[in-house]
Design a protein around this motif. Sequence first.
Motif, PDB file in Angstrom:
ATOM      1  N   THR A  52     -18.504  -1.269   2.537  1.00  0.00           N
ATOM      2  CA  THR A  52     -17.436  -1.073   1.552  1.00  0.00           C
ATOM      3  C   THR A  52     -16.304  -0.276   2.180  1.00  0.00           C
ATOM      4  N   ILE A  53     -15.082  -0.631   1.850  1.00  0.00           N
ATOM      5  CA  ILE A  53     -13.897   0.065   2.365  1.00  0.00           C
ATOM      6  C   ILE A  53     -13.110   0.636   1.193  1.00  0.00           C
ATOM      7  N   ALA A  54     -12.806   1.942   1.246  1.00  0.00           N
ATOM      8  CA  ALA A  54     -11.943   2.570   0.246  1.00  0.00           C
ATOM      9  C   ALA A  54     -10.485   2.311   0.617  1.00  0.00           C
ATOM     10  N   ILE A  55      -9.670   1.959  -0.351  1.00  0.00           N
ATOM     11  CA  ILE A  55      -8.239   1.698  -0.133  1.00  0.00           C
ATOM     12  C   ILE A  55      -7.423   2.676  -0.980  1.00  0.00           C
ATOM     13  N   GLY A  56      -6.482   3.361  -0.348  1.00  0.00           N
ATOM     14  CA  GLY A  56      -5.504   4.177  -1.066  1.00  0.00           C
ATOM     15  C   GLY A  56      -4.113   3.802  -0.587  1.00  0.00           C
ATOM     16  N   ARG A  57      -3.104   4.221  -1.330  1.00  0.00           N
ATOM     17  CA  ARG A  57      -1.732   3.894  -0.924  1.00  0.00           C
ATOM     18  C   ARG A  57      -0.797   5.034  -1.288  1.00  0.00           C
ATOM     19  N   ASP A  58       0.284   5.167  -0.498  1.00  0.00           N
ATOM     20  CA  ASP A  58       1.287   6.173  -0.820  1.00  0.00           C
ATOM     21  C   ASP A  58       2.242   5.622  -1.879  1.00  0.00           C
ATOM     22  N   GLY A  59       3.351   6.311  -2.099  1.00  0.00           N
ATOM     23  CA  GLY A  59       4.226   5.963  -3.215  1.00  0.00           C
ATOM     24  C   GLY A  59       5.275   4.923  -2.927  1.00  0.00           C
ATOM     25  N   ARG A  60       5.178   4.231  -1.806  1.00  0.00           N
ATOM     26  CA  ARG A  60       6.196   3.233  -1.464  1.00  0.00           C
ATOM     27  C   ARG A  60       6.142   2.044  -2.420  1.00  0.00           C
ATOM     28  N   LEU A  61       7.295   1.440  -2.627  1.00  0.00           N
ATOM     29  CA  LEU A  61       7.411   0.384  -3.629  1.00  0.00           C
ATOM     30  C   LEU A  61       6.567  -0.832  -3.274  1.00  0.00           C
ATOM     31  N   SER A  62       6.340  -1.060  -1.982  1.00  0.00           N
ATOM     32  CA  SER A  62       5.545  -2.218  -1.552  1.00  0.00           C
ATOM     33  C   SER A  62       4.047  -1.949  -1.617  1.00  0.00           C
ATOM     34  N   GLY A  63       3.650  -0.721  -1.935  1.00  0.00           N
ATOM     35  CA  GLY A  63       2.238  -0.336  -1.899  1.00  0.00           C
ATOM     36  C   GLY A  63       1.313  -1.180  -2.761  1.00  0.00           C
ATOM     37  N   PRO A  64       1.638  -1.396  -4.056  1.00  0.00           N
ATOM     38  CA  PRO A  64       0.720  -2.169  -4.905  1.00  0.00           C
ATOM     39  C   PRO A  64       0.475  -3.586  -4.393  1.00  0.00           C
TER      40      PRO A  64
END
Length: 467
Positions: A52-64
Motif C-alpha cells: 500500500t502507498i500513502a498519497i498526500g499533496r500540497d496546496g497547488r491547484l494541480s494537486g487533486p
Amino acid sequence: MTAMTTPALPAEIFKAYDIRGIVGKTLTPAIVRAIGQGLGTLALEKSGPGATIAIGRDGRLSGPEFAAALADGIRSTGAGVVDVGCVPTPVTYFAAQHLGCGSCVSITGSHNPPEYNGLKMVIAGQTLATDAIQALRQQLLDGRVTSAAAPGPFRTENVLPAYLERILGDVKLTRPMKVVVDCGNGVAGAVAPELFTGLGCQIVPLFCEVDGTFPNHHPDPSKPENLEDVMRALRDTDAEIGLAFDGDGDRLGVVTKDGEVIFADRQMMLFAEDVLTRVPGGEIIYDVKCSRLLADHIRAKGGRPLMWKTGHALVKAKLKETGAPLAGEMSGHIFFKERWYGFDDGLYAGARLLEILSRSPDANAVLKALPNSTATPELNIKMAEGEPFALVAKLQAEARFPAAREVIGIDGVRVEYADGFGLARASNTTPVVVLRFEADTPAALARIQDEFRAALVAVWPGLALPF
C-alpha cells in the motif's frame, strides 16, 4: 508483466531527488498515472502482496488531478492506496510510518513557482533518488509494470490528528512564547497554527491560508527576500522569534527579533548541542554547504561531525546508513532521528527549536550567541544543461589551490583553508554551479574568492562569475 502504452517521459523531469516538471507541459496526468504504475510495481516487488502507498499533496491547484491520476496508476497494479489529502510533505512521510505501509508519495512542487508540481517518493522505507529515479524511468520506458485483473483497494485517512498528537506528546515548552509563523500560503498553513498554538504559543500568523497561486511571496525561506514580512511582523509586534516554512513544509526558516536570519547550519548548532546531551558521542551529519564552524561546535559538544553530499534524499540515506541521531542541510531540511523518524520536517524542527529556546528568558540572546563568521549566501553561475557537471569535473581534475589546507571532493570541490572555505558544486536541480564562501574576516573572504576566481577561469575561460 504486461506491456502498456507509455506517454512520453521527458528526461528533464526525473531529477536527482524527486520528479518535477511544469504542469500541463512536462508533467501531465497521463505521465503521473504512468509513474504510479511504476511505483505500484516497485512497492509490490519490495513489500509483496498487499503493498500500500500513502498519497498526500500540497496546496497547488494541480494537486487533486495529479493525486487521482497517481492513485489510478498505483491501483492498476493491484497495490493499494491510502489518500491522506492536502497535507505537508512530512505529514505524508509520517503517514507511511503511522499506517505501517512504509511507502508514500508526496505530490508537491516544493518551493518552486506555482506552475510546477512533482513527486517525492518513498518505497518500502527507501527514498527514491539519483539512480533509483533513473531506473524508474527506464522501467516505464521498457513497459515493465504489473497489471492486475482488479484495481487495488483505495481509502482515505485523516492522519493530521495523530501527527499533531505525536508532536505535542513529544515536545514541551518551558514557558509560553509569542511567535510569528509565515507559511507563505503553502500547505504548512493547514497545520502550523494548530501545532504551535497546541505547544502553548501565541502566534502572529502570516499567509496561513493555503493558496496554490502563492499571492504574497514565494514560499522559499532559504532566500532572505522571502522573509521580509516576518521581519516586519517582528518589528511591529511583541513576538520574540519568526518561523517560516517552504511550500510543502519540509524546510524551516528562522528570523531573530532584531531581523537576523539564522540559517540552518547555525540552527544545527543548537539542535546538535541539545541532541548530544541525550546521545553523547553521536554522529551529526551536515551537507557540504554548511559553515565549518558547525563541525567545530559539534566536536566541542562531544559529537562527531560528518560532512556529506547536498540533497534531502542523499542525506536521508546517509542518516539511515550511519544511525546518526541528527542531520541537516544548509537549505533548511533538518532530519531528527532522535525522538522522531529521521525524515525532514520543518514543522517538527520549528517545535524542537522553540523547546530549546523556551528554556531561556531571552530567545534572541541565545540565537545571537551562536558562532558566526563572514560568509556569502549561495551564489550561482548559470550555465547550459550539463555544463555545471563538466566544469566541476575539470575543477576536480585540474584546479590548483596553493593556500589550501584540504580539498574535499565528496560533492563538487570544497576547499578548506586555515581561516575559511570555498565551495563549487553542480546543482542537481537546475543548470547552475553553486558557490559559497566563508572566512574569519572580510579580508580572508576576499583572498579565498580571488583564489577560486583564478581556478574557475583557468579551467573555463570566459566564465561570467557572480562575485
